[in-house]
Structure formats: C-alpha cells, structure tokens
Motif scaffolding. Structure first.
Motif, short mmCIF file in Angstrom:
data_model
loop_
_atom_site.label_atom_id
_atom_site.label_comp_id
_atom_site.label_asym_id
_atom_site.label_seq_id
_atom_site.Cartn_x
_atom_site.Cartn_y
_atom_site.Cartn_z
N THR A 102 26.53 22.66 42.18
CA THR A 102 27.07 23.70 43.06
C THR A 102 28.20 24.43 42.34
O THR A 102 29.11 23.78 41.82
CB THR A 102 27.60 23.07 44.37
OG1 THR A 102 26.55 22.33 44.98
CG2 THR A 102 28.13 24.12 45.31
N PRO A 103 28.15 25.76 42.27
CA PRO A 103 29.24 26.49 41.62
C PRO A 103 30.59 26.13 42.25
O PRO A 103 30.68 25.91 43.46
CB PRO A 103 28.90 27.96 41.86
CG PRO A 103 27.42 27.97 42.06
CD PRO A 103 27.11 26.67 42.77
N LEU A 104 31.61 26.06 41.42
CA LEU A 104 32.95 25.71 41.86
C LEU A 104 33.84 26.95 41.85
O LEU A 104 33.64 27.84 41.03
CB LEU A 104 33.55 24.65 40.94
CG LEU A 104 32.75 23.36 40.81
CD1 LEU A 104 33.32 22.49 39.72
CD2 LEU A 104 32.74 22.62 42.13
N ILE A 105 34.79 26.97 42.73
CA ILE A 105 35.77 28.04 42.76
C ILE A 105 37.10 27.45 42.28
O ILE A 105 37.58 26.46 42.83
CB ILE A 105 35.94 28.62 44.17
CG1 ILE A 105 34.61 29.16 44.70
CG2 ILE A 105 37.02 29.71 44.18
CD1 ILE A 105 34.03 30.31 43.93
N ALA A 106 37.67 28.04 41.25
CA ALA A 106 38.97 27.61 40.74
C ALA A 106 39.98 28.69 41.08
O ALA A 106 39.76 29.87 40.79
CB ALA A 106 38.91 27.41 39.23
N THR A 107 41.07 28.30 41.71
CA THR A 107 42.14 29.24 42.04
C THR A 107 43.42 28.79 41.37
O THR A 107 43.87 27.67 41.59
CB THR A 107 42.35 29.35 43.56
OG1 THR A 107 41.12 29.79 44.16
CG2 THR A 107 43.45 30.33 43.90
N ILE A 108 43.96 29.67 40.57
CA ILE A 108 45.27 29.41 39.95
C ILE A 108 46.28 30.16 40.81
O ILE A 108 46.25 31.39 40.89
CB ILE A 108 45.30 29.90 38.50
CG1 ILE A 108 44.21 29.19 37.69
CG2 ILE A 108 46.68 29.68 37.89
CD1 ILE A 108 44.01 29.73 36.31
N PRO A 109 47.16 29.43 41.50
CA PRO A 109 48.10 30.08 42.40
C PRO A 109 49.06 31.02 41.66
O PRO A 109 49.36 30.81 40.48
CB PRO A 109 48.88 28.91 43.03
CG PRO A 109 48.06 27.70 42.76
CD PRO A 109 47.30 27.98 41.49
N ALA A 110 49.53 32.02 42.36
CA ALA A 110 50.51 32.95 41.78
C ALA A 110 51.67 32.16 41.19
O ALA A 110 52.16 31.20 41.78
CB ALA A 110 51.02 33.89 42.86
N GLY A 111 52.06 32.52 39.98
CA GLY A 111 53.17 31.85 39.30
C GLY A 111 52.80 30.61 38.53
O GLY A 111 53.57 30.12 37.72
#
Length: 131
Positions: A102-111
């Motif tokens: 299943t494709p994964l979503i990676a989120t790098i938070p602001a800062g």
C-alpha cells in the motif's frame, strides 16, 4: 545614485518575500521636492524542497508484525508541511505476501528536516534467503 542591498539567505523554503526601498531628498538651502520615490524588491526563494532516503539500503525482519523503518530527509526546512507519496515495488520480495505494498504518505512537518515511515514486512512461513 546606486547602492547595494545585501540579501541574507535564510536557508528555509518559505516563499518569495517583498520589501520596499524609499528615497527622500534631504532638504538643503535649495528648494527640493520632498516627496521622493519608492520601489519594491522581490527576494526570490531559491531553496528547493528535496526529499531523499537517509540510506540506500534498509533491513527488515520477516517475522510477522515486524516493520521496516525508513527515514525521509528533507534538504532544507520549510515553513509549510511537505508531503510525499512513497510507492513500494517488489523485486525479489513479493508485494502483498512479503511486504505491504500500500502506498505510504510521508509528511515532514513545517520546520522539521525528517520523518519516519514504516513498511510492514510479513512472514510468508517459507524458508528462503533474503529477499
């Protein structure tokens, strides 16, 4: 009249910025127009969001429930969240039987400069070499 304005690179992806330069004559004994003039300067943000893995190789155990941890690193910080899709493609390991594809979503938070995503590695109960 000319002058230099030093632009300071903040090394942050934060979009273009504007500032105004105004000029006014200093009154002397001669009559002058004291209205002056102004202009707007745009500082173009040249930082580019670039994501990459922090390693070219990761290991995970085939034991059921184990996860493979991958760190995604950003080349510069951003004032906004950076989101990327990670697609998982089988080579010698088979999608859906050896790992969750299943494709994964990676989120790098602001800062921030990195985040962690987990790939589920499954046990297929077959004795075999590394995949």
């Amino acid at each position: 009249l000319s002058f230099d304005v030093d632009i300071i690179d903040n090394m942050i992806q934060d979009g273009n910025k504007l500032f105004t330069i105004t000029i006014r004559l200093i009154p002397t004994c001669l009559p002058v127009n004291s209205m002056g003039d102004s202009t707007t300067v745009t500082i173009v943000d040249d930082e580019v969001a670039r994501i990459q893995f922090n390693s070219t190789h990761f290991n995970g155990s085939e034991l059921s429930g184990e996860v493979l941890v991958i760190i995604v690193v950003l080349g510069t910080t951003s004032t906004k969240d950076i989101t990327a899709t990670i697609n998982l493609i089988g080579t010698s390991a088979k999608a859906s039987s050896d790992f969750s594809s299943t494709p994964l979503i990676a989120t790098i938070p602001a800062g921030a400069t990195n985040t962690t995503v987990r790939v589920v590695v499954m046990s297929d109960m077959i004795v075999e070499g590394d995949e």
